[in-house]
Each structure stands twice: as structure tokens, then as C-alpha cells.
Design a protein around this motif. Structure first.
Motif, short mmCIF file in Angstrom:
data_model
loop_
_atom_site.label_atom_id
_atom_site.label_comp_id
_atom_site.label_asym_id
_atom_site.label_seq_id
_atom_site.Cartn_x
_atom_site.Cartn_y
_atom_site.Cartn_z
N ARG A 157 0.82 -1.22 0.00
CA ARG A 157 0.00 0.00 0.00
C ARG A 157 0.85 1.26 0.00
O ARG A 157 0.54 2.24 -0.72
CB ARG A 157 -0.93 -0.01 1.23
N TYR A 158 1.91 1.29 0.79
CA TYR A 158 2.66 2.52 0.97
C TYR A 158 4.00 2.56 0.24
O TYR A 158 4.56 3.65 0.06
CB TYR A 158 2.90 2.78 2.46
N VAL A 159 4.52 1.42 -0.16
CA VAL A 159 5.86 1.38 -0.76
C VAL A 159 5.82 0.97 -2.23
O VAL A 159 6.33 1.68 -3.10
CB VAL A 159 6.78 0.43 0.03
N LEU A 160 5.25 -0.19 -2.52
CA LEU A 160 5.35 -0.77 -3.86
C LEU A 160 4.36 -0.19 -4.87
O LEU A 160 4.75 0.25 -5.95
CB LEU A 160 5.19 -2.29 -3.78
N LEU A 161 3.08 -0.22 -4.52
CA LEU A 161 2.06 0.18 -5.49
C LEU A 161 2.14 1.65 -5.92
O LEU A 161 1.94 1.95 -7.10
CB LEU A 161 0.67 -0.14 -4.95
N PRO A 162 2.43 2.61 -5.01
CA PRO A 162 2.52 4.00 -5.47
C PRO A 162 3.56 4.20 -6.57
O PRO A 162 3.36 5.03 -7.46
CB PRO A 162 2.91 4.76 -4.19
N VAL A 163 4.66 3.45 -6.50
CA VAL A 163 5.69 3.56 -7.53
C VAL A 163 5.32 2.73 -8.76
O VAL A 163 5.47 3.17 -9.90
CB VAL A 163 7.06 3.12 -6.98
N ALA A 164 4.80 1.53 -8.54
CA ALA A 164 4.46 0.64 -9.66
C ALA A 164 3.41 1.27 -10.56
O ALA A 164 3.51 1.19 -11.80
CB ALA A 164 3.97 -0.70 -9.12
N TYR A 165 2.41 1.90 -9.98
CA TYR A 165 1.36 2.52 -10.79
C TYR A 165 1.93 3.63 -11.67
O TYR A 165 1.48 3.83 -12.81
CB TYR A 165 0.26 3.09 -9.90
N ARG A 166 2.89 4.35 -11.16
CA ARG A 166 3.49 5.43 -11.97
C ARG A 166 4.28 4.85 -13.15
O ARG A 166 4.29 5.42 -14.24
CB ARG A 166 4.40 6.29 -11.10
N ILE A 167 4.91 3.71 -12.93
CA ILE A 167 5.70 3.10 -13.99
C ILE A 167 4.81 2.60 -15.13
O ILE A 167 5.18 2.67 -16.31
CB ILE A 167 6.55 1.94 -13.43
N ILE A 168 3.65 2.08 -14.78
CA ILE A 168 2.82 1.40 -15.78
C ILE A 168 1.79 2.32 -16.44
O ILE A 168 0.92 1.84 -17.16
CB ILE A 168 2.09 0.19 -15.17
N VAL A 169 1.88 3.62 -16.24
CA VAL A 169 0.92 4.52 -16.88
C VAL A 169 0.88 4.35 -18.40
O VAL A 169 -0.19 4.26 -18.99
CB VAL A 169 1.19 5.99 -16.50
N PRO A 170 2.05 4.28 -19.10
CA PRO A 170 1.99 4.11 -20.56
C PRO A 170 1.28 2.83 -21.02
O PRO A 170 0.37 2.90 -21.86
CB PRO A 170 3.47 4.13 -20.99
N PRO A 171 1.64 1.64 -20.49
CA PRO A 171 0.90 0.45 -20.93
C PRO A 171 -0.56 0.44 -20.47
O PRO A 171 -1.43 -0.09 -21.17
CB PRO A 171 1.67 -0.71 -20.30
N ILE A 172 -0.85 1.04 -19.31
CA ILE A 172 -2.23 1.12 -18.86
C ILE A 172 -3.05 2.00 -19.81
O ILE A 172 -4.25 1.76 -20.03
CB ILE A 172 -2.30 1.67 -17.42
N THR A 173 -2.40 3.00 -20.40
CA THR A 173 -3.07 3.85 -21.38
C THR A 173 -3.58 3.02 -22.55
O THR A 173 -4.70 3.22 -23.03
CB THR A 173 -2.13 4.95 -21.89
N SER A 174 -2.75 2.08 -23.00
CA SER A 174 -3.16 1.20 -24.11
C SER A 174 -4.38 0.37 -23.74
O SER A 174 -5.30 0.20 -24.54
CB SER A 174 -2.00 0.28 -24.52
N GLU A 175 -4.39 -0.14 -22.51
CA GLU A 175 -5.54 -0.94 -22.07
C GLU A 175 -6.79 -0.07 -21.94
O GLU A 175 -7.90 -0.53 -22.24
CB GLU A 175 -5.23 -1.61 -20.73
#
Length: 246
Positions: A157-175
Motif C-alpha cells: 500500500r505505501y511502498v510498492l504500489l505507489p511507484v508501480a502505478y506510476r511506472i505502468i501509466v503508458p501500458p495502462i493507457t493502451s488498455e
């Protein structure tokens, strides 16, 4: 070319007697497509994130559940899933619930089945994006979170996901873009979205090119707005030292 162009047909009253024009049909289909797609996207993001986290847990059973989910929803053609949700799932529900569902107005059945099918199908793809984003982080981040006394959930919740979501914005855009295009398949079970309205216009007006050009422009407008929105989010979410960061 002997085809007779008539763009004015879009402003003509519909021949069914409804108090609208053929352009009104397209606008109605536009809002159905947007509403179904956005509702399905909420499901996809929540469910996909949940299973994406499961797939990165050290527990083999939980990771296996996530793997099975992805395998099922990614390997069954989308059009088949639409018919399963609309025709098969109501028969598998308890009799009272299944009967209640089948007594709903057809439009409500089409709408709810489309949202669930499209959302859970896209969730399998979002799941893989979230899993990839988490796995792309240095292992030390997870260890650091646990070393600070965080539970496994708090570490995500506080360490992994906040950074992971920022990394995957480009591929999430495609979805996100794909979910609007995939919503066109919902017309096969009766949903009057953009693609269904295009066919209906052709049936009633015989103006094939005008009907499909208008609907194509509507899809282009949707994708253009989504691209602008996601680019703005990507600019704000960039992290130095990561993909897309400065």
C-alpha cells in the motif's frame, strides 16, 4: 463513383417515429459506449490490481489463483465471453436470482452483462501490467518496507504500489484505449452502442458511408480525449530514474 452522398440524412427524423434524429441515435450510442467502457474500466482497475498483487506474493497458492484467472480470461475470445455472461451465467445462478435477472428489462441485461464481461476481461490484462510494474521495482524496496515493521499489505500500500502505478501509466493507457474499442463487441448481444447504432443507421437509411464515417469519428474523439488525459497523468506521475522519468 455512383454512390449518392447525403450528410443531411443525419439530421432527419428517424423513420421509427421516435422523437429524435439519426444523429441522435449516434449520440445515444456514443454515451452508451462511454458509460459501459468507463464502468468496466473501474472494475478492470480494481480487480486487475487485486490479482496483480496476488501474482507477486510469495504464497504459491495465492499466486496460482492469480495465474489461473489470467489464463482463463485472456485465452477465451472476448465475443465468447460476452455470450457466456449474457446467456450462460444467468442459468448457473441460484434459481431465484437467475429468474430475477431474466425478468429485468432487456436493456438492463445487455448493459450489466457488457460491463461485467468487459471489466473482468480487461482486468486480466491490467493484472499483468500491475504485476510487471511491481516486479520491475528493486527487491530492496519490499525488504525495506518489511524491515521498517510494515505488514505485507502495508508494504504494498505505501511502498510498492505507489511507484508501480506510476511506472505502468503508458501500458495502462493502451488498455484504457482498448476497452473503448472492445466495447464494440457488446453489440453482438444487443447493446445499442456506437457500432450497433451504425448498423441500425445503415438498415434505416441505406447511407453506409455517412453512418460509419460518423461513428468512426466518434471513436476517434473518444480516443483523442483519453490520450490527452493519460498524457497529462503520465507527465505528473513521472519519477526520476524510472522509465519515462527525467
Amino acid at each position: 463513383m455512383s454512390y449518392h452522398w447525403n450528410w443531411g440524412i443525419l439530421l432527419s427524423p428517424v423513420s421509427t417515429g421516435e422523437p429524435t434524429t439519426y444523429l441522435g441515435w449516434i449520440i445515444s450510442g456514443f454515451w452508451v459506449t462511454v458509460t459501459v467502457s468507463l464502468s468496466a474500466w473501474v472494475i478492470a482497475l480494481i480487480v486487475g490490481s487485486f490479482f496483480g498483487v496476488l501474482r507477486t506474493l510469495p504464497n504459491r497458492l495465492l499466486a496460482g489463483i492469480g495465474t489461473v484467472y489470467v489464463a482463463i480470461f485472456r485465452n477465451i475470445p472476448l465475443i465468447v465471453q460476452f455470450f457466456i455472461w449474457y446467456l450462460v451465467i444467468p442459468e448457473l445462478l441460484p434459481v431465484s436470482i437467475g429468474t430475477w435477472y431474466k425478468q429485468l428489462p432487456p436493456g438492463v441485461q445487455f448493459f450489466s452483462s457488457s460491463i461485467l464481461c468487459l471489466g473482468l476481461f480487461t482486468a486480466a490484462r491490467v493484472c499483468e501490467q500491475v504485476r510487471s510494474g511491481i516486479n520491475a521495482l528493486p527487491r530492496g524496496q519490499r525488504a525495506a518496507g518489511l524491515a521498517m515493521g510494515f505488514t505485507q499489505w502495508q508494504t504494498y500500500r505505501y511502498v510498492l504500489l505507489p511507484v508501480a502505478y506510476r511506472i505502468i501509466v503508458p501500458p495502462i493507457t493502451s488498455e484504457f484505449l482498448n476497452i473503448f474499442k472492445n466495447s464494440a463487441v457488446a453489440s453482438t448481444i444487443g447493446l445499442l452502442d456506437l457500432s450497433a447504432q451504425a448498423r441500425q443507421l445503415v438498415d434505416y437509411t441505406a447511407q453506409t458511408y455517412e453512418s460509419f464515417i460518423a461513428v468512426t469519428l466518434a471513436y476517434v474523439l473518444i480516443n483523442f480525449v483519453v490520450m490527452l488525459l493519460m498524457r497529462a497523468i503520465e507527465r505528473r506521475a513521472r519519477l526520476p530514474g524510472y522509465i519515462g522519468g527525467k
